[in-house]
Design an enzyme around this catalytic site. Structure first.
Site, PDB file in Angstrom:
ATOM      1  N   GLU A 195       0.836  -1.194   0.000  1.00  0.00           N
ATOM      2  CA  GLU A 195       0.000   0.000   0.000  1.00  0.00           C
ATOM      3  C   GLU A 195       0.878   1.254   0.000  1.00  0.00           C
ATOM      4  O   GLU A 195       1.910   1.309   0.648  1.00  0.00           O
ATOM      5  CB  GLU A 195      -0.885  -0.017   1.252  1.00  0.00           C
ATOM      6  CG  GLU A 195      -1.840   1.155   1.365  1.00  0.00           C
ATOM      7  CD  GLU A 195      -2.657   1.124   2.648  1.00  0.00           C
ATOM      8  OE1 GLU A 195      -3.761   1.686   2.657  1.00  0.00           O
ATOM      9  OE2 GLU A 195      -2.183   0.553   3.667  1.00  0.00           O
ATOM     10  N   LYS A 197      -9.946   1.591  -2.040  1.00  0.00           N
ATOM     11  CA  LYS A 197     -10.098   1.060  -0.683  1.00  0.00           C
ATOM     12  C   LYS A 197     -11.438   1.463  -0.084  1.00  0.00           C
ATOM     13  O   LYS A 197     -11.808   2.638  -0.064  1.00  0.00           O
ATOM     14  CB  LYS A 197      -8.947   1.584   0.181  1.00  0.00           C
ATOM     15  CG  LYS A 197      -8.938   1.059   1.610  1.00  0.00           C
ATOM     16  CD  LYS A 197      -7.724   1.638   2.345  1.00  0.00           C
ATOM     17  CE  LYS A 197      -7.679   1.222   3.801  1.00  0.00           C
ATOM     18  NZ  LYS A 197      -6.531   1.875   4.496  1.00  0.00           N
ATOM     19  N   CYS A 214      -5.282  -3.215   2.959  1.00  0.00           N
ATOM     20  CA  CYS A 214      -4.946  -2.948   4.357  1.00  0.00           C
ATOM     21  C   CYS A 214      -6.118  -3.168   5.328  1.00  0.00           C
ATOM     22  O   CYS A 214      -6.478  -4.292   5.627  1.00  0.00           O
ATOM     23  CB  CYS A 214      -4.368  -1.539   4.498  1.00  0.00           C
ATOM     24  SG  CYS A 214      -3.440  -1.277   6.041  1.00  0.00           S
TER      25      CYS A 214
END
Length: 272
Positions: free
Chosen positions: A43, A115, A156
């Site tokens: 990331e 995300k 994440c």
């Protein structure tokens, strides 16, 4: 086409974007030299801000310089490249998307994912952090097709929300990528456990490249992982920058999903 090699690039990205790109260029070449068919990054590998929100000038449109570089590299080396994630410009909004772009070996975009889950916390007298102040959340779960199998995307903090991974598995994904910038504080206790849980419950490979090193906001954990659908850690990066390679066996996914048919034994009508 039932097996392929994946290479995870573990990085200590900092504030010099040119340096970060130069590292990735070298690491991609190394990964190809070690037989990788698919290469993935962590990331925010392109740029880590000195302070939250100070991203201006280091975000990009897609296509843009970074994604053009990845496209050219994928085409040159004839490999799949999963571009970790980066700050994507959002038109008419001061915030950014945290975006993954995947390139096929012909240099074309195969998938883009923003995300979904953002870390917002406000503990009275304690921790305050609001990722949504600077990042705009995505709202689409993304899978894509390859010659090996269907694959899925997450980033994440998404790892703490099993719904995404179950939906991807039900769509047929057998490999899920989850790049991260995971903090040492939580990573030492949760990183491997969460990844293994997502792999076991969805009977899929989890491929998770992580940041390592001390960033302005925190120390990151590293220990990039590949976990197989039985929950075994089949590759783990050492505590430094570098390339970790593992073999992915899609027949093994099919075998386990037949022998332990958790996905087909589901009873959605009973889930009230």
């Amino acid at each position: 086409m039932n097996r392929f090699n994946v290479a995870l690039i573990q990085m200590d990205s900092q504030q010099d974007k040119k340096t970060n790109l130069a590292k990735v260029d070298r690491f991609i070449d190394e990964a190809v030299g070690r037989g990788a068919n698919f290469i993935t990054m962590p990331e925010m590998w392109t740029f880590i801000p000195e302070k939250d929100g100070l991203v201006t000038g280091n975000d990009e449109t897609i296509p843009g310089p970074v994604t053009n570089f990845l496209a050219a590299k994928a085409k040159e080396k004839k490999v799949w490249i999963h571009g970790g994630s980066m700050y994507q410009t959002v038109p008419e909004d001061p915030r950014y998307y945290n975006t993954t772009v995947v390139y096929s070996p012909d240099g074309e975009i195969a998938a883009t994912y923003n995300k979904i889950h953002l870390y917002d916390v406000d503990v009275k007298g304690g921790v305050y952090y609001k990722e949504s102040d600077t990042i705009m959340p995505g709202n689409e779960i993304v899978d894509f097709d390859t010659e090996y199998c269907k694959m899925g995307l997450a980033i994440c903090y998404d790892i703490r929300f099993p719904e995404i991974y179950r939906i991807l598995a039900l769509r047929g994904a057998k490999v899920i990528f989850n790049p991260a910038e995971f903090a040492l504080y939580t990573g030492k206790d949760h990183w491997e456990s969460l990844i293994r849980a997502r792999a076991i419950e969805n009977q899929c490979y989890m491929i998770c490249a992580d940041q390592i090193g001390i960033k302005p906001a925190m120390q990151t954990y590293g220990r990039s992982l590949v976990v197989d659908p039985w929950g075994n850690v089949i590759a783990k990066a050492s505590d430094k920058e570098g390339v970790t390679v593992a073999e992915i066996d899609i027949d093994y996914v099919d075998k386990l999903r037949t022998e332990v048919p958790c996905l087909t034994n589901r009873r959605p009508n009973a889930y009230k």
